[in-house]
Design a protein around this motif. Structure first.
Motif, PDB file in Angstrom:
ATOM      1  N   GLY A   1       0.788  -1.229   0.000  1.00 25.07           N
ATOM      2  CA  GLY A   1       0.000   0.000   0.000  1.00 25.07           C
ATOM      3  C   GLY A   1       0.817   1.274   0.000  1.00 25.07           C
ATOM      4  N   VAL A   2       1.944   1.248  -0.677  1.00 28.02           N
ATOM      5  CA  VAL A   2       2.804   2.432  -0.769  1.00 28.02           C
ATOM      6  C   VAL A   2       2.766   2.964  -2.204  1.00 28.02           C
ATOM      7  CG1 VAL A   2       5.147   3.344  -0.504  1.00 28.02           C
ATOM      8  CG2 VAL A   2       4.325   1.550   1.038  1.00 28.02           C
ATOM      9  N   ASP A   3       2.637   4.253  -2.342  1.00 30.13           N
ATOM     10  CA  ASP A   3       2.604   4.894  -3.660  1.00 30.13           C
ATOM     11  C   ASP A   3       3.851   4.497  -4.455  1.00 30.13           C
ATOM     12  OD1 ASP A   3       2.642   6.651  -5.842  1.00 30.13           O
ATOM     13  OD2 ASP A   3       1.857   8.330  -4.671  1.00 30.13           O
ATOM     14  N   PRO A   4       3.683   3.947  -5.665  1.00 35.64           N
ATOM     15  CA  PRO A   4       4.858   3.563  -6.460  1.00 35.64           C
ATOM     16  C   PRO A   4       5.780   4.736  -6.757  1.00 35.64           C
ATOM     17  CG  PRO A   4       2.860   3.513  -7.801  1.00 35.64           C
ATOM     18  CD  PRO A   4       2.426   3.652  -6.375  1.00 35.64           C
ATOM     19  N   ALA A   5       5.220   5.937  -6.862  1.00 30.33           N
ATOM     20  CA  ALA A   5       6.067   7.109  -7.105  1.00 30.33           C
ATOM     21  C   ALA A   5       6.981   7.380  -5.912  1.00 30.33           C
ATOM     22  CB  ALA A   5       5.204   8.340  -7.400  1.00 30.33           C
ATOM     23  N   LEU A   6       6.487   7.106  -4.708  1.00 29.39           N
ATOM     24  CA  LEU A   6       7.317   7.282  -3.519  1.00 29.39           C
ATOM     25  C   LEU A   6       8.417   6.232  -3.468  1.00 29.39           C
ATOM     26  CD1 LEU A   6       7.806   8.825  -0.875  1.00 29.39           C
ATOM     27  CD2 LEU A   6       6.264   7.204   0.262  1.00 29.39           C
ATOM     28  N   ILE A   7       8.083   5.007  -3.821  1.00 26.17           N
ATOM     29  CA  ILE A   7       9.098   3.947  -3.864  1.00 26.17           C
ATOM     30  C   ILE A   7      10.194   4.326  -4.848  1.00 26.17           C
ATOM     31  CG2 ILE A   7       9.537   1.513  -4.348  1.00 26.17           C
ATOM     32  CD1 ILE A   7       6.571   0.979  -3.715  1.00 26.17           C
ATOM     33  N   LYS A   8       9.799   4.790  -6.023  1.00 27.20           N
ATOM     34  CA  LYS A   8      10.778   5.200  -7.027  1.00 27.20           C
ATOM     35  C   LYS A   8      11.614   6.367  -6.520  1.00 27.20           C
ATOM     36  CE  LYS A   8       8.405   3.673 -11.240  1.00 27.20           C
ATOM     37  NZ  LYS A   8       7.881   4.099 -12.553  1.00 27.20           N
ATOM     38  N   GLY A   9      10.975   7.284  -5.798  1.00 32.65           N
ATOM     39  CA  GLY A   9      11.712   8.417  -5.260  1.00 32.65           C
ATOM     40  C   GLY A   9      12.793   7.983  -4.292  1.00 32.65           C
ATOM     41  N   VAL A  10      12.464   7.008  -3.447  1.00 32.07           N
ATOM     42  CA  VAL A  10      13.448   6.480  -2.501  1.00 32.07           C
ATOM     43  C   VAL A  10      14.587   5.794  -3.254  1.00 32.07           C
ATOM     44  CG1 VAL A  10      13.835   4.777  -0.678  1.00 32.07           C
ATOM     45  CG2 VAL A  10      11.818   6.251  -0.595  1.00 32.07           C
ATOM     46  N   ILE A  11      14.233   4.977  -4.230  1.00 33.89           N
ATOM     47  CA  ILE A  11      15.260   4.270  -5.002  1.00 33.89           C
ATOM     48  C   ILE A  11      16.160   5.255  -5.735  1.00 33.89           C
ATOM     49  CG2 ILE A  11      15.663   2.696  -6.938  1.00 33.89           C
ATOM     50  CD1 ILE A  11      13.073   1.246  -6.151  1.00 33.89           C
ATOM     51  N   GLN A  12      15.556   6.279  -6.337  1.00 30.57           N
ATOM     52  CA  GLN A  12      16.347   7.285  -7.056  1.00 30.57           C
ATOM     53  C   GLN A  12      17.376   7.919  -6.129  1.00 30.57           C
ATOM     54  OE1 GLN A  12      15.819   8.545 -10.545  1.00 30.57           O
ATOM     55  NE2 GLN A  12      17.893   9.207 -10.044  1.00 30.57           N
ATOM     56  N   GLN A  13      16.944   8.298  -4.931  1.00 34.41           N
ATOM     57  CA  GLN A  13      17.836   8.958  -3.996  1.00 34.41           C
ATOM     58  C   GLN A  13      18.845   7.986  -3.377  1.00 34.41           C
ATOM     59  OE1 GLN A  13      18.421  12.002  -3.442  1.00 34.41           O
ATOM     60  NE2 GLN A  13      19.792  11.790  -1.672  1.00 34.41           N
ATOM     61  N   GLU A  14      18.407   6.779  -3.090  1.00 41.29           N
ATOM     62  CA  GLU A  14      19.268   5.821  -2.406  1.00 41.29           C
ATOM     63  C   GLU A  14      20.363   5.247  -3.304  1.00 41.29           C
ATOM     64  OE1 GLU A  14      19.496   5.022   0.647  1.00 41.29           O
ATOM     65  OE2 GLU A  14      17.625   5.578   1.616  1.00 41.29           O
ATOM     66  N   SER A  15      19.994   4.878  -4.528  1.00 44.39           N
ATOM     67  CA  SER A  15      20.948   4.124  -5.359  1.00 44.39           C
ATOM     68  C   SER A  15      21.012   4.565  -6.808  1.00 44.39           C
ATOM     69  CB  SER A  15      20.581   2.636  -5.334  1.00 44.39           C
ATOM     70  OG  SER A  15      19.327   2.424  -5.974  1.00 44.39           O
ATOM     71  N   ASP A  16      20.196   5.548  -7.191  1.00 49.66           N
ATOM     72  CA  ASP A  16      20.119   5.953  -8.589  1.00 49.66           C
ATOM     73  C   ASP A  16      19.785   4.759  -9.487  1.00 49.66           C
ATOM     74  OD1 ASP A  16      20.188   7.891 -10.582  1.00 49.66           O
ATOM     75  OD2 ASP A  16      22.306   7.545 -11.028  1.00 49.66           O
ATOM     76  N   PHE A  17      18.943   3.852  -8.967  1.00 52.98           N
ATOM     77  CA  PHE A  17      18.491   2.656  -9.674  1.00 52.98           C
ATOM     78  C   PHE A  17      19.635   1.699 -10.032  1.00 52.98           C
ATOM     79  CE2 PHE A  17      14.898   5.510 -10.197  1.00 52.98           C
ATOM     80  CZ  PHE A  17      13.815   4.650 -10.002  1.00 52.98           C
ATOM     81  N   ASN A  18      20.672   1.695  -9.218  1.00 47.60           N
ATOM     82  CA  ASN A  18      21.778   0.744  -9.388  1.00 47.60           C
ATOM     83  C   ASN A  18      21.595  -0.389  -8.383  1.00 47.60           C
ATOM     84  OD1 ASN A  18      24.149  -0.682  -9.587  1.00 47.60           O
ATOM     85  ND2 ASN A  18      25.472   0.992  -8.914  1.00 47.60           N
ATOM     86  N   HIS A  19      21.200  -1.559  -8.867  1.00 48.23           N
ATOM     87  CA  HIS A  19      20.874  -2.657  -7.957  1.00 48.23           C
ATOM     88  C   HIS A  19      22.114  -3.250  -7.290  1.00 48.23           C
ATOM     89  CE1 HIS A  19      22.028  -5.156 -11.417  1.00 48.23           C
ATOM     90  NE2 HIS A  19      22.148  -6.164 -10.563  1.00 48.23           N
ATOM     91  N   GLN A  20      23.290  -2.869  -7.744  1.00 52.63           N
ATOM     92  CA  GLN A  20      24.532  -3.359  -7.145  1.00 52.63           C
ATOM     93  C   GLN A  20      25.204  -2.312  -6.251  1.00 52.63           C
ATOM     94  OE1 GLN A  20      26.613  -4.540 -10.791  1.00 52.63           O
ATOM     95  NE2 GLN A  20      26.112  -6.685 -10.369  1.00 52.63           N
ATOM     96  N   ALA A  21      24.510  -1.224  -5.979  1.00 53.69           N
ATOM     97  CA  ALA A  21      25.097  -0.142  -5.184  1.00 53.69           C
ATOM     98  C   ALA A  21      25.384  -0.601  -3.751  1.00 53.69           C
ATOM     99  CB  ALA A  21      24.150   1.050  -5.153  1.00 53.69           C
ATOM    100  N   VAL A  22      26.526  -0.137  -3.217  1.00 50.58           N
ATOM    101  CA  VAL A  22      26.915  -0.397  -1.839  1.00 50.58           C
ATOM    102  C   VAL A  22      27.421   0.914  -1.248  1.00 50.58           C
ATOM    103  CG1 VAL A  22      28.382  -1.706  -0.263  1.00 50.58           C
ATOM    104  CG2 VAL A  22      27.582  -2.774  -2.381  1.00 50.58           C
ATOM    105  N   SER A  23      26.868   1.321  -0.110  1.00 47.63           N
ATOM    106  CA  SER A  23      27.287   2.568   0.520  1.00 47.63           C
ATOM    107  C   SER A  23      28.506   2.327   1.409  1.00 47.63           C
ATOM    108  CB  SER A  23      26.152   3.146   1.366  1.00 47.63           C
ATOM    109  OG  SER A  23      26.015   2.416   2.569  1.00 47.63           O
TER     110      SER A  23
END
Length: 240
Positions: free
Chosen positions: A118-140
């Motif tokens: 029940g989370v807005d897909p646009a919000l999920i995308k916003g988090v992903i954009q900020q967290e990893s720039d859509f890089n599934h192999q990103a490591v901080s």
């Protein structure tokens, strides 16, 4: 009055951002009259320059009132205090980045997680954009992994066995985000603050609503302040 349609909309957005910044002492933490006067002067000079470029003359106060009205009337359900926070912190480059790399290959995964929790897909995308720039192999540097930058402990708590697997990562990250949204009674700004800084820190500061967040934003790390506004900015872009 000046015909503002002759001004680039992106420039008008920058004008709005500058005006809001001059009014938001809660973000800058500077309540001195000198700082406020200087910011207003910068805005006035920029406005006058743009008026000249547009080839017309007008009362600057009329234009200023119009811009302020744009900020107050959100029209999208975002509380006015959080909308102002979002606009003040969101640069033009934010929108450009989100538009250029939307991670469309993950749309089906995001939509499934959105429906499940029940989370807005646009919000999920916003988090992903900020967290990893859509890089599934990103490591901080702190060890957070994957699209939604899950720490190992958090991921394990939601059944993740491979944080680099997009489906597992997005499902767990969205589940965690959903729990935070529910914990804070639908106040997305607070949920985002907790996603970034941890719910324990948010609770210790005494933030429960987005209005609390606006009032106590200066008590949070600068990284968290910026994180909230950028994610909300990305959400707005992905919603269009």
């Amino acid at each position: 009055m000046m015909n503002t349609s002759s001004i680039d909309p992106r420039v008008m957005k920058e004008l709005l951002q500058l005006q809001l910044l001059s009014k938001m002492s809660l973000i800058s933490g500077d309540t001195s009259s000198t700082s406020s006067t200087d910011d207003s002067g910068d805005f006035s000079e920029l406005l006058q320059a743009l008026m000249g470029q547009a080839g017309g003359t007008t009362d600057s106060q009329d234009v200023l009132s119009g811009l302020t009205g744009m900020a107050a009337d959100t029209g999208n359900g975002i509380p006015s205090s959080m909308y102002a926070l979002n606009r003040a912190y969101t640069p033009l480059s934010t929108t450009a980045s989100a538009e250029s790399d939307s991670g469309s290959q993950y749309d089906s995964i995001i939509e499934a997680a959105s429906r499940r929790y029940g989370v807005d897909p646009a919000l999920i995308k916003g988090v992903i954009q900020q967290e990893s720039d859509f890089n599934h192999q990103a490591v901080s540097s702190a060890g957070a992994k994957g699209l939604m930058q899950l720490m190992d402990g958090t991921g394990a708590g939601f059944g993740v066995t491979n944080a680099f697997d997009p489906q597992q990562n997005v499902d767990a990250g969205t589940h965690f985000l959903s729990n935070l949204i529910n914990k804070y009674n639908g106040n997305e700004g607070v949920a985002l603050a907790a996603y970034n800084a941890g719910p324990g820190r948010i609770d210790r500061v005494g933030i429960r609503t987005d209005q609390d967040l606006a009032n106590k934003l200066h008590l949070l790390p600068k990284e968290t302040q910026t994180y909230i506004s950028k994610v909300l900015g990305y959400k707005q872009t992905f919603s269009t």
